[in-house]
Design a protein around this motif. Structure first.
Motif, PDB file in Angstrom:
ATOM      1  N   ARG A  77       2.116   1.740  -3.484  1.00 29.07           N
ATOM      2  CA  ARG A  77       1.034   2.258  -4.337  1.00 29.07           C
ATOM      3  C   ARG A  77       0.878   3.764  -4.144  1.00 29.07           C
ATOM      4  O   ARG A  77       0.706   4.520  -5.112  1.00 29.07           O
ATOM      5  CB  ARG A  77      -0.273   1.536  -4.015  1.00 29.07           C
ATOM      6  CG  ARG A  77      -1.448   1.991  -4.870  1.00 29.07           C
ATOM      7  CD  ARG A  77      -2.682   1.123  -4.627  1.00 29.07           C
ATOM      8  NE  ARG A  77      -3.273   1.359  -3.315  1.00 29.07           N
ATOM      9  CZ  ARG A  77      -4.302   0.662  -2.826  1.00 29.07           C
ATOM     10  NH1 ARG A  77      -4.837  -0.319  -3.539  1.00 29.07           N
ATOM     11  NH2 ARG A  77      -4.798   0.927  -1.629  1.00 29.07           N
ATOM     12  N   ALA A  78       0.946   4.201  -2.909  1.00 31.63           N
ATOM     13  CA  ALA A  78       0.840   5.636  -2.635  1.00 31.63           C
ATOM     14  C   ALA A  78       2.004   6.402  -3.243  1.00 31.63           C
ATOM     15  O   ALA A  78       1.820   7.466  -3.852  1.00 31.63           O
ATOM     16  CB  ALA A  78       0.778   5.868  -1.124  1.00 31.63           C
ATOM     17  N   SER A 120      -6.090  10.893  -1.532  1.00 27.22           N
ATOM     18  CA  SER A 120      -6.048   9.432  -1.661  1.00 27.22           C
ATOM     19  C   SER A 120      -4.673   8.896  -1.298  1.00 27.22           C
ATOM     20  O   SER A 120      -4.557   7.852  -0.635  1.00 27.22           O
ATOM     21  CB  SER A 120      -6.406   9.026  -3.095  1.00 27.22           C
ATOM     22  OG  SER A 120      -7.747   9.351  -3.394  1.00 27.22           O
ATOM     23  N   ARG A 157      -7.196   1.800  -7.280  1.00 24.65           N
ATOM     24  CA  ARG A 157      -7.112   0.923  -6.100  1.00 24.65           C
ATOM     25  C   ARG A 157      -7.644  -0.479  -6.367  1.00 24.65           C
ATOM     26  O   ARG A 157      -7.676  -1.302  -5.455  1.00 24.65           O
ATOM     27  CB  ARG A 157      -7.884   1.533  -4.941  1.00 24.65           C
ATOM     28  CG  ARG A 157      -7.199   2.723  -4.257  1.00 24.65           C
ATOM     29  CD  ARG A 157      -7.861   2.975  -2.915  1.00 24.65           C
ATOM     30  NE  ARG A 157      -7.166   3.953  -2.109  1.00 24.65           N
ATOM     31  CZ  ARG A 157      -7.577   5.205  -1.932  1.00 24.65           C
ATOM     32  NH1 ARG A 157      -8.668   5.625  -2.548  1.00 24.65           N
ATOM     33  NH2 ARG A 157      -6.903   6.029  -1.159  1.00 24.65           N
ATOM     34  N   ASP A 200      -3.871   6.327   1.757  1.00 18.08           N
ATOM     35  CA  ASP A 200      -3.117   5.076   1.603  1.00 18.08           C
ATOM     36  C   ASP A 200      -1.902   5.042   2.524  1.00 18.08           C
ATOM     37  O   ASP A 200      -1.566   3.997   3.101  1.00 18.08           O
ATOM     38  CB  ASP A 200      -2.666   4.912   0.145  1.00 18.08           C
ATOM     39  CG  ASP A 200      -3.588   3.995  -0.657  1.00 18.08           C
ATOM     40  OD1 ASP A 200      -4.513   3.414  -0.068  1.00 18.08           O
ATOM     41  OD2 ASP A 200      -3.365   3.850  -1.878  1.00 18.08           O
ATOM     42  N   ILE A 260       0.842  -1.205   0.000  1.00 17.84           N
ATOM     43  CA  ILE A 260       0.000   0.000   0.000  1.00 17.84           C
ATOM     44  C   ILE A 260       0.871   1.247   0.000  1.00 17.84           C
ATOM     45  O   ILE A 260       0.570   2.240  -0.675  1.00 17.84           O
ATOM     46  CB  ILE A 260      -0.957  -0.018   1.203  1.00 17.84           C
ATOM     47  CG1 ILE A 260      -1.951  -1.179   1.062  1.00 17.84           C
ATOM     48  CG2 ILE A 260      -1.709   1.306   1.316  1.00 17.84           C
ATOM     49  CD1 ILE A 260      -2.861  -1.371   2.263  1.00 17.84           C
TER      50      ILE A 260
END
Length: 502
Positions: free
Chosen positions: A175-176, A221, A203, A225, A172
Motif C-alpha cells: 500500500r505504501a 503517510s 487507508r 505505513d 501494508i
C-alpha cells in the motif's frame, strides 16, 4: 502438495473515491508434487470463489495478497500496457527519461502512443487513457489491499507460523509503495511543491471519500505505513532469502515486499522528501545486511552459458511477469522499428567522462534482436535461463542504496565518502574507480551520481523519478529535441477524478 492457482478481477471504475472493489481470486487444485524451483506466481487462473470464502482461512489471505502482486503486472482500469512491468519501467517512464532516442519513429505501441509520450503530449487521448489506467489501476489495487487489511485482524487465529505478520506486513508495504509511486507520478516535484495537493492517501475500505493530501503529507503517510510494515515483517524470518519453497507463498522472497524491500523504500521515500540523514540510515542498513551483494564479474556476458542480465542477486524486489517475452515486443521484433538507443547515443551514455566501453552495462545490456538490430536487451529471456532468473522486472535494486548514501554524504560536503560509495558500484560494473582527489567539488560528485542513474536504470524507469525529485531540466539532462512543457513532471488527473472531486 497441491498447487494454488488464482486470478483477480476488479469492478469497473465509477469514480475514484466513491467506489467499492471486490476481490475475486480463482483457485485451481492440481496434482501433488510441486517442485521447489517454482515461483509463487507461476500459476494460471481457473475459477472464482466468493469473498466470504476467500477470507475464511490462511490460504485465502495468501491468495488475496498474491492477487495484489499479479495486479502489478497487468494493464489496469482500461489501460493497455502492464502497470509496473511496462508503464512504470521499460515503457512510458523510460520513454519520458529518453532512454530511447528513436521513440518518435518507433512502430511499437498503439496509434503513435510512444511518439506522443516522448513528445510529452499529455493531452493526447491515448496518453490520457493510459495515465487514467495507471491512476485507477493503482487505487483499485490499494482498495483490494485495504479490504484484506480490514479482515485480517479478526482472522488472526487461522494463521500458522509467522504468516499473519508476513501477509499483513507485505500488504501494508505494498500500500505504501503504490501510494508513493502515485505521488511520484501525479504530484508536484518535492523540490518545488511539497505543500501542493497531490493524491488521496487511502487507508480504508469503504465508500467514504478521501481528501487529497499534500506531497509532504502523503510522504509522511507513506513513511508511517512503511514503519508499520517493517515492524510486522521484522517478526518474520529476515535472516535469509528464499529462492525455492514447498510453500508457494514464501518461495522466492525477491518477488515479495520483504523486510529489506521495505527498508529500501524507506530510504527512497526519505530521499524524495529531502530527509537525507534518514535516507542514508536506511540505505546503509540495506547495504550493511550483505544480503544483496553487488556482482563481482560480468554475469550478463554473452559468453556465459547463463546470462543474468538483471544482476539478479542485487534485486530487493521485482515484479514477476509471465508476459516479459510479450513486453519485449517493444524491442525484440523481426520487423518494424523497435525502441533503440542508437549507437552514438549508447556510446555517449556509457563512455562520456568517467565512463568506459568496458562497462558491463554497455557490453551486455544491448543485443541484436530478431531483425539483427541492436536494441536494449535487459529483459531478453534466453532459452537456457534458469527458472529463478526468468520473468522478473526490477523495482528495487541495491545499487540505488549506494547512490542514495553517496548523495547524502555529498550533501554534507563529504566528497570522499560519496566517491567511495560510487566506486563500489563502479568497480562491480567493470569500471575503474573515480579518483577522489580529482573530484574537488560536490557538483562534480552530483554529476557522477546522475550519470550512474542514467546508466544503471536503463529500461527500469527510475531515472525519470530521479530527475523529478531534483526538478532537473529535461532539455539539459537528455538529448530530447521535444519542447518540454512546464508541467512535464506532473501527470494530469483523470477526467473522472476531476469530475468527482468537483
Amino acid at each position: 502438495m497441491k498447487r494454488i492457482h488464482f486470478n483477480i478481477k476488479h469492478l469497473r471504475n465509477t469514480g475514484m473515491n466513491t467506489r467499492l472493489w471486490k476481490v475475486a481470486i480463482g483457485l485451481l487444485l492440481l496434482a501433488p508434487g510441486i517442485t521447489g524451483c517454482k515461483k509463487f506466481l507461476d500459476v494460471q487462473p481457473k475459477d472464482k470463489v466468493p469473498e466470504s470464502i476467500l477470507f475464511n482461512d490462511e490460504q485465502g489471505f495468501k491468495d488475496a495478497m498474491l492477487g495484489v502482486y499479479l495486479a502489478l503486472d497487468k494493464p489496469q482500469n482500461g489501460g493497455t500496457y502492464g502497470l509496473y512491468t511496462t508503464n512504470l519501467t521499460m515503457g512510458m517512464l523510460s520513454t519520458l527519461a529518453y532512454n530511447y532516442d528513436n521513440a518518435k519513429t518507433v512502430s511499437v505501441g498503439n496509434n503513435g502512443f510512444y511518439s506522443n509520450v516522448v513528445s510529452y503530449n499529455y493531452a493526447d487521448a491515448g496518453v490520457k487513457a493510459e495515465m487514467a489506467g495507471i491512476w485507477g489501476g493503482m487505487y483499485n489495487t490499494i482498495s483490494n489491499i485495504n479490504n484484506l487489511l480490514s479482515k485480517i485482524d479478526n482472522k488472526r487465529d487461522v494463521f500458522t507460523r509467522d504468516n499473519y505478520f508476513r501477509v499483513k506486513g507485505e500488504a501494508i508495504g505494498a500500500r505504501a509503495m503504490l501510494h508513493f509511486d502515485l505521488l511520484r507520478l501525479f504530484g508536484q516535484s518535492p523540490a518545488t511543491g511539497l505543500n501542493e495537493k497531490a493524491i488521496p492517501y487511502v487507508r480504508h475500505f469503504d465508500i467514504r471519500p478521501t481528501s487529497f493530501s499534500t506531497v509532504s503529507e502523503a510522504l509522511d503517510s507513506c513513511i508511517q505505513d512503511l514503519h508499520l510494515a517493517k515492524g510486522l515483517l521484522a517478526l518474520t524470518d529476515t535472516s535469509a532469502l528464499s529462492h525455492a519453497s514447498y510453500d508457494l507463498f514464501t518461495g522466492y522472497t525477491q518477488n515479495h515486499i520483504n523486510y529489506w524491500a521495505v527498508e529500501a523504500l524507506l530510504a527512497r521515500a526519505h530521499m524524495y522528501k529531502g530527509n537525507l540523514d534518514s535516507a542514508n540510515y536506511y540505505a546503509a542498513a540495506v547495504i550493511g545486511s550483505n544480503k544483496f551483494p553487488l556482482i563481482t564479474s560480468n554475469v550478463a556476458a554473452a559468453t556465459n552459458l547463463t546470462r543474468d542480465r538483471l544482476f539478479s542477486q542485487e534485486l530487493l524486489f521485482s515484479v514477476y511477469s509471465k508476459n516479459v517475452k510479450n513486453y519485449n515486443g517493444l524491442f525484440d521484433v523481426s520487423s518494424g522499428t523497435p525502441f533503440r538507443l542508437m549507437p552514438a547515443g549508447k556510446t555517449a551514455l556509457y563512455t562520456t567522462g568517467s565512463g568506459s566501453a568496458n562497462d558491463y552495462r554497455n557490453i551486455s545490456w544491448f543485443d541484436n534482436n530478431q531483425a539483427g538490430v541492436q536494441v536494449p536487451s535487459k529483459f531478453f529471456q534466453d532459452n537456457n535461463l534458469p527458472y529463478q532468473l526468468q520473468s522478473n522486472v526490477p523495482i528495487l535494486r541495491v545499487s540505488e542504496m549506494y547512490y542514495i548514501a553517496a548523495e547524502a554524504a555529498n550533501s554534507k560536503g563529504d566528497i570522499g565518502t560519496g566517491v567511495s560509495l560510487l566506486n563500489q558500484v563502479r568497480l562491480s560494473r567493470g569500471l575503474a574507480a573515480l579518483n577522489a582527489s580529482g573530484i574537488s567539488t560536490t557538483d562534480s560528485v552530483s554529476t557522477e551520481i546522475m550519470r550512474e542513474y542514467q546508466k544503471e536504470f536503463m529500461q527500469e524507469g527510475q531515472t525519470f523519478f530521479y530527475y523529478k525529485r531534483l526538478n532537473k531540466d529535461l532539455s539539459k539532462v537528455t538529448s530530447t529535441t521535444s519542447v518540454i512543457p512546464a508541467n512535464v513532471y506532473v501527470f494530469p488527473l483523470p477526467d473522472k477524478e476531476l469530475e468527482y472531486n468537483h
